[in-house]
Every structure is written in C-alpha cells, then in structure tokens.
Design an enzyme around this catalytic site. Structure first.
Site, PDB file in Angstrom:
ATOM      1  N   GLY D 203      -0.474-114.177  15.661  1.00  0.00           N
ATOM      2  CA  GLY D 203      -0.507-113.665  14.296  1.00  0.00           C
ATOM      3  C   GLY D 203       0.331-112.434  14.089  1.00  0.00           C
ATOM      4  N   LEU D 229      -0.462-122.390  13.852  1.00  0.00           N
ATOM      5  CA  LEU D 229       0.374-121.205  14.043  1.00  0.00           C
ATOM      6  C   LEU D 229       0.320-120.692  15.481  1.00  0.00           C
ATOM      7  CD1 LEU D 229       2.184-119.281  12.378  1.00  0.00           C
ATOM      8  CD2 LEU D 229       0.196-117.802  12.155  1.00  0.00           C
ATOM      9  N   ASP D 230       1.474-120.504  16.107  1.00  0.00           N
ATOM     10  CA  ASP D 230       1.581-119.918  17.451  1.00  0.00           C
ATOM     11  C   ASP D 230       0.855-120.738  18.520  1.00  0.00           C
ATOM     12  OD1 ASP D 230       2.968-117.897  16.184  1.00  0.00           O
ATOM     13  OD2 ASP D 230       1.221-116.611  15.972  1.00  0.00           O
ATOM     14  N   GLU D 231       0.662-122.032  18.239  1.00  0.00           N
ATOM     15  CA  GLU D 231      -0.039-122.884  19.193  1.00  0.00           C
ATOM     16  C   GLU D 231       0.870-123.990  19.736  1.00  0.00           C
ATOM     17  OE1 GLU D 231      -2.821-122.688  20.663  1.00  0.00           O
ATOM     18  OE2 GLU D 231      -4.066-121.331  19.487  1.00  0.00           O
TER      19      GLU D 231
END
Lengths: 286, 286, 286, 286
Positions: D203, D229-231
C-alpha cells in the site's frame, strides 16, 4: 538399477548440434526420469557442459550395461563424463592447522546431515583441533611438519588421503603449501579457502594487505588447488562491507564468517557434482 | 551567522586528550547546535578525524570572528580544518568520454535535486554526450585529444576547470589519464570511477580481465585521482555476483549499474564533506 | 579506576544544546581518554543517544566518586545512563530447543574468544544439545515443558536465569513463547532470532510462508523480546537471494546461515553496549 | 527460417518422462542449434518449465510449417508454448506519474541499446516527464485523471496501449491503481514496481512504514499486476542496508536506486522471455 536410485550425470564435450537430444533421448529410452538438468555452451571455448539428475526406472539396464550403452554416445560426442550414484556419500578428508572456524563449521553441517558426506579423516599439523574432531567420532591424524623435511610429512599426509578413499580433500585454513606433485595428484579434487577476494591480496596476511590498501569490501575465495598458489579455478567467492573503523584484527574476524560460508558452499557444490572445470575457470550449476 | 545557517566542520589532527571537549565546548559557548557528529581516532596513524554539522544561533559570532576564535583551538591541537557553509552548493565539473551511463546518472540526480550541487561544465574528448548535457542546460566543452600533443588538450581542460570554480572534478568514465601535474593540482578534489574491484584488475579492460580469471563477483571502485594510476585512496566500492554464463559484454553491462551507484555515492559523500584523507586511505563518515 | 581500565558510557536524554560539551568536558577534566564516540540526535523523537568508550587515567576518581560527580551532569540533562566496566565479561544465558545451529555458532565464537562473554547456563526444553554444550564445559539445564502447565517450566527457567546473574538472555531458536510477564521482566535484555525478514512472515513456519509467496530474497531478524510476538525492536537483519528452484527445505538450510550471522552480530553489539532503545526502534552504534 | 535467425521457445506443461528428449530431438531433427536451455520441474505443482534459445539452419522448415509440426509434440504433452523471433523487438509502453527515476533509467537503457525494446508510447497523468521523453523521440500521452471518472482516463489509456501494439506495459511508479478489468486484460504482461520488499509494507508510503518499524534493510519488488494490489507474482526483488540515522526521506532516496535496478531487471527478463508463470509465483531463467 531398480528401486528408483538417483544419479548425477556430468558431461563435458565440444559443443555441437544434437547433444541434448542424444542424451535426453537415451535416458528416456532407458526409462530414466530427469529431475534436474542444466547445461552451458561456452561461446569462447566452444565447450559444452551438462549436469543431469535422474532416477532410474524398472526398465533401466544394470549399471555396467548402462555404462556400456552410454559409452557409444559419449564416444560420438567426445565426451568426458561421470555417472555418480547419489546413494553413495562422497568421502571428504579435511586438512586444518590452528584456525578451526572452517573445520567446526563443516563438522556441524556434517553432524546435522546438512552436508551429505562422510569424513573419514581430519589431518592437521597441530593438535589444537583434536578434541572437537574426536567428539564428532572422526579420526584425527596429527602430522607435525619438520621444517627441514616437509616432504616427509606430505608423504604421510598423502598416504592418509589415499587410505581414506578420499573423493575430495578440503584445505580448511591449512597453512602449508602443497607441493607441485601433490597438487597435480589431487587436481580437481582439492579445494582451498583463501582469505581474500582473489585475485586481490594473494599470499600471506591478506586481511592486513586489505587493511593497508583501505578497501571498503573484503572477501574470501574457494578454489581448486593448483601448483600455482592462489591461482586455481575459482568455485565461489563472497564479500562483506568494511570501513575505516575496522582494524586488521576486525577484518580477520569478519572474514572468518565469509570463509565459512564460501567454503561450505564450494564443498557442497563439489560433492553434488555441480562444479565442472572449463580450463582455468569453473562452470557451477547451482 | 544569523538565520540558522548550517555548517560542516571537518577536523584532522594528532589524537590526544581533550579534542572533543575543546571543540564541542567552543560550539556550545558560541550558541551553536550540533545536529550531527562523527569522529574516529586511528590507532595506527595516531590521527584523529572529526566531522560536525551544526547550526548557528543568535549569539554566534560573524564568520570572520568565528574563524579567528576557532583558529586558537585549531593551533593548540595542530588541526587541519575546514568550515563549509551548507547554503553554498559545491561546483562539480564532470569529465566524460563515450560511455555516458555515469554522466546520465549524475545528471538525473542533479536535475531532480537529489545531489545538491552545481554543474558549471561538462568536458569531453568526444561529441557524443553534447545533446543530453545541453538538454540539462549545462555548457558542454568539447576538447579533442591530439595524440601527438596531449598536453595541449589537458591545458585547456585545466583552464575550464579553473574558470568554472570547480570544487570537485569527476572523471565519469573519462578515458584519458591525467598527467602527474594535473593529478597533483587536483589532489583530494578529483574522483575517478574505475570499473573493477580494486586492487584487482587495474588498467585497461578490467571486465575482460575479470572474465578471463573466472571470478564470481565483479565490482567498481571510486577513488581520488593520484599520479599512480588506480592507486588513489578508495572512497567507495560495490560488487555484484556473476557466473559462468556471463560474457565479457554481460560483465560490462552489469558493471555499468555498479559504477553508477558507486560514483554517485562517492560524489555525494565528498560534497557533503564526509570523506577525510588518512594517508593513502579514507575515513568516510556516512 | 587506575591501571587504564576501559569503560563504555551510554546515554539517552532529550536533545538539547551542550550535551557533548558537558560530557566530553567532564571526561577530559577527570583525566579520561576517549577512544571511541558515537552520537545520534533523532529529529523525530527529539531524543539524543550517545556511546563513549574511554580509558581512565591516574587522576580519574574512584568509581563511586565518578558516579556521584557524573550524576550531577546526568540530572541536568535528564539522562538515562550506564557506565560499564569492559574488564567484566557480560553473562549470557542461551535458550535453545532442537535446532542447534545458532547455539553451536555462538558456542564456537565464545570458545575461541571472538565473543567476550561468559555463558553460565544453557537452558533447553529438549536433551538434544546437552552433549555439545557439556563438551564446552557449560551447565545444561533440561527443563521439559508440560503442555498443561507451561507456567511451571517458565518459572524454573526464570529461576535459572536469575541464579546465573544473566545480563542477557538469548533465544537461539527457542521454540517456546515467553509469557507477557517474563517478557516484561527481561525487557531490553532478551534477544530472539526470528527466521524471516520481519515484518514479513511473522509467526510459524516463515520459510514455508516465504516459499508460498514466491519471494526472491529471504532473511532473518534479531530483535528484543516483547510481549507482542515478533514485534520487538529490531537490532539486525540480513538476507540472501533465493529462486524458484529452492524448496521450503532449501530455504530452511539457507536461512540457518543467515540466522547464525544475524544473531551473532546482535549479541555482540548488545554486550558491547552498542544498542540503545529508541521507543520501538533501536539505535545501533556499530 | 533461413539466415540463422534466433528464437526463444518457452514451454509449460505437466511434468512427465520424455519432454526434453522430445523437444531437443525435434529441434535437432529440424536443423536447429540450441545455444541456451534451462528447465525446471516443480516438485510441488508437478509442472515443468522450459526455455530454449536456438538458431535455425538451412533445413529448418518455414515458420508456419515449424509451428504445425511442433504442435503435435505440444499436444502430446499438453504444452502451453510460445515461439518468439528474437529479431523482432518487443514493444513496451511505460506508464509514469511524477517520480521519473525509473522512467529515466529505462529510457537510458533503451537509448544506449542495453534494452532491446521499442517504446512506442509513454503515458502519464502528469506533464512532468514530457520533455525528457520527447527528447528521446517517443510520443508522450498526457491523460489527466478526473477523480470523479477514473474509468474514462483508463479507457483512453487502454486504447493507447492497444494502438501501440504493446507486448508489455510497465508501471514505472505510476501512482494510479489499475481496475480489475484492465488488470485482467493485461494479465502476465504488465509489470509494476512496488517500493517495498513485499510482502512487507503493502500500500501507500512504504518507506515511511519501514522507517516507523525500524527495519535495518529496505527493498523494492517488481511483480506482475493483478487485481489484488501488491499481490501479483514476484519477478525480482532487491534490498539495501539502512540504519537509525536515515530519515524517511533518506529511505526514499536510497529506494530510488533499488527500484531502478529491480524494475530494469524485471523488464529485461520479461522481454527476453525468461519469466514463466507458476501459479501465483514465477520461474525466472536468468
């Protein structure tokens, strides 16, 4: 070759069309299952290098038969090849002097099964490490060096190595230089740890040399022993940052940890048949 | 010295009792607030090194007065000292040949304010980098080298450096060797990036030398220029792992990224007055 | 305080003008020679941190007198301070379960004098490590954990720690969670090694978590024990590259070497009084 | 397929006996010379991954014929496969916001031919990077984001990507989150650089999170974009040491250099077809 035994096949030969096809075709045809494979064609030396791990199946021929059949392919491609049965643990003889950190590190890896080897003997020109070696249940051979007859000690050392059936000799901070003859005899199966980032700081007291030059990074190098001191094929190197506050003694202390890691990796890669010689350099299939 | 300006004081002197007390006492007494301080006493050379960042207060004397007063302490301890006003940006002249990666990297850091410097001039013996330099609004001095009269070009280069009021000259892959005279003149204020992990692989084509030796790690070194090629005091080094698959050209490519980082750090540390000379070595207060 | 004994003074206090001047002035005035000094003013917490190593001289007052005199300065600046006599070796109690690599590594450093500590006791909830610990001549306390009464075992553990006069408790892969009470009691003097790069992969089986997420780098973290699991102030971290070929077991093996180094550094820095607490973070004067 | 063109063949399929033999046999039979080969059998997912670089010979069939013939093998082993002609440069569209370091780094690598790609378009929600992009002769698409209708901007962005014939979309510090739909559409061909060592600090403001937790190492992560997100699957990560003296702003500055390197590597590996998806993880044949 039943019961799913596992093997490592290493190959070096001139690079040409069809090597992978021939080898993998042969293995498939003889009911072998490839679990790992790595290869490298050196564009400069025009040599080809290959390492294949495979398990044999029900229809795989016996070992002598396998070798005979594979020899035909090997001959066609002018291969230097080795087939190693992974169920047999490599025998590693360790040489040490007074600094025991690399030895203790290797012993702990051996003791806990991290390093799948036998250690039939530790040889030293000092008594310092006897106790810890014997705690591990390993014979300790104290071979004192007579300054006026170094050859005598080396002859006895060579004999212990031979009797131990050593696949590999590890110079774990052994502070004697092997003779040209012994270096030649152990060519490709003796690993030394040099306590500098070669080719910087060859020879004696490398950490003091590094301190004096004011480098900002120090290192260690594991290499095969050759008659040319500190010039053998490099297997592994590692480094650590240092700064102006570090004394030569600090560098020695920091260096110990680098030496341990570098030597342990080199030994593991060697006994797993991951290191192939390419002239004065190495191919390492990690 | 009003309005909370900030200063960096650097000191080198023989190590003895009371230096820190004298300096910090002086600063406290003159209403200065220390925001950073680092020191080092070299047990070998018996030299003491100090870097203090401080802001001045309402009661701090004017600069000339401050200097006069501090000189008394300096004399007592035989200090070599410098007081640098951080509101004044250091002037950095960059020298480059055909390989532009270090230059472009420095220009971007300058352009985005990451590097608090002025770049009054870029000098090159080639035209390749003119366009990108001029895009940044920086004068580009093309000074071709006449093989038969290298001194003439160097004289003009030296003149540009002088006229630019350069505090620092950066050889960002500048492929000409400075003369002994110019090296001496720029002593302690010219930084070179050498594309090897010194002292390994001095001189020409270090990545090819590294490839040929089969090292497993390559590096780059930023150092002060001295008349002895690649022998100047090392400011910073960094390294990267390589392996048998890398060609010399691959090493060159990997090396570019190391060179950028190493040179950028060395330049930043120098212009922030973090690098002090200790004989042929450096003290770097990061 | 004769015979050039050496001391480490650590100080934490609100940041303000004159601290360095007051402390270094005091030391100079009382015939102490500063050999190392490091300081840090945290711009966020407005706290000031200092570590000074000094040797005392002929005119340095006795210890009680020194403490009394220094207390006046300490009071003026609201200092939390400690004065440690370097001739006294810190006493370190090690807790271990079945994985012995960190323990063996610390024992070797202790045995060879690399780590200037006493180890009055090793405590374990298993028998596995008894032999190697006793080989080093250190008492081994086997305290089995009864699942239904963990408090009883912890009470006995706490008692051994107390009786040992432990300055530091090291959880060298001790697989039991300390209670909130014991964590509080040992606050700032118990170090744990967590086998991940915190704050990633807290809790159980971090290498398996890392494998499952497909990270390209793994790590280990040494931190002070707090009641919040794996949330204590971080002292040191280190990492190693991994790739898709590594199984969870490979990560465990690679991780062992990282854990050894990280824990050994954290222990050394702690016993050399290099680690100061700054809220939930640490200041480490390397 | 004459004139020695070079191809990269990538294969993913269930692991079984005979894949390498079949593929290498096919290539040999059709006069192809293998210059690089790497493979990996995942013991957990039971999937097999392969990347082969080969040049075609005089007797190699035409491309359509080659594809038809190879499809038979592919079908037999349930292969997902791609054959990429290396003479065709991949088309990479770069997205950027205000932080230009990753963009400038990629542009320099593109400009100097280090990265064998075409850049048909740079897209931004800000004007800041227009000048440097146009200096490189690349069209700059300014697509402002209307907070109340983000979908409109994304639709136009998607259109530019389509029109550009993009093989890859690079989010070079593009500070807008792609919609689930666009993430799905670009699945496996959009790379993001996240400025933390994932999975730590997902994040916003990861460097501030890192500072607040007091970590001793920070990092950056290049991953494929997914709706989470960001995964997304991680391609590459790198790290750098930090300490208590670093402010959040220092971490941002240090991080920039890590982000540049990590993103540049991920982009190069992707366009060289070195990255294969293995569920939520990647296989990277470096």
């Amino acid at each position: 070759m039943s019961d799913k035994p596992t093997f490592v096949l290493t190959i070096t030969c001139p690079d040409t069309v069809g090597i992978v096809a021939a080898v993998s075709g042969f293995l498939t045809q003889h009911d072998c299952f490839i679990t790992e494979a790595a290869q490298f064609g050196d564009p400069l030396s025009r040599r080809f290098f290959m390492r294949i791990v495979f398990s044999s199946g029900a229809l795989t021929p016996t070992r002598p038969e396998f070798d005979k059949l594979f020899s035909l392919i090997a001959a066609r491609f002018q291969m230097i090849w080795n087939l190693n049965d992974l169920s047999r643990k490599p025998r590693v003889v360790i040489l040490v002097s007074k600094f025991g950190h690399c030895l203790v590190d290797l012993l702990h890896r051996y003791h806990t099964g991290q390093l799948g080897i036998e250690i039939p003997a530790v040889i030293s020109n000092h008594q310092d490490m006897r106790s810890i070696v014997e705690w591990h249940g390993i014979p300790y051979h104290y071979l004192a060096v007579d300054k006026h007859d170094k050859a005598a000690q080396e002859a006895r050392l060579s004999e212990v190595v031979d009797r131990s059936g050593a696949d590999l000799v590890v110079l774990a901070r052994y502070m004697q230089i092997l003779s040209t003859d012994l270096s030649a005899k152990l060519s490709g199966r003796a690993i030394n740890i040099h306590h500098s980032f070669l080719p910087s700081f060859k020879g004696a007291k490398p950490y003091h040399q590094a301190h004096s030059r004011g480098v900002k990074i120090i290192g260690a190098t594991a290499h095969y022993v050759t008659a040319d001191l500190d010039e053998g094929p490099i297997i592994e190197q590692s480094v650590e940052r240092v700064d102006h506050t570090h004394t030569p003694e600090d560098l020695v202390a920091i260096g110990r940890d680098i030496e341990n890691l570098v030597l342990a990796r080199a030994v593991r890669w060697h006994v797993e048949h991951r290191v192939l010689l390419n002239g004065s350099k190495t191919v390492v299939f990690k």
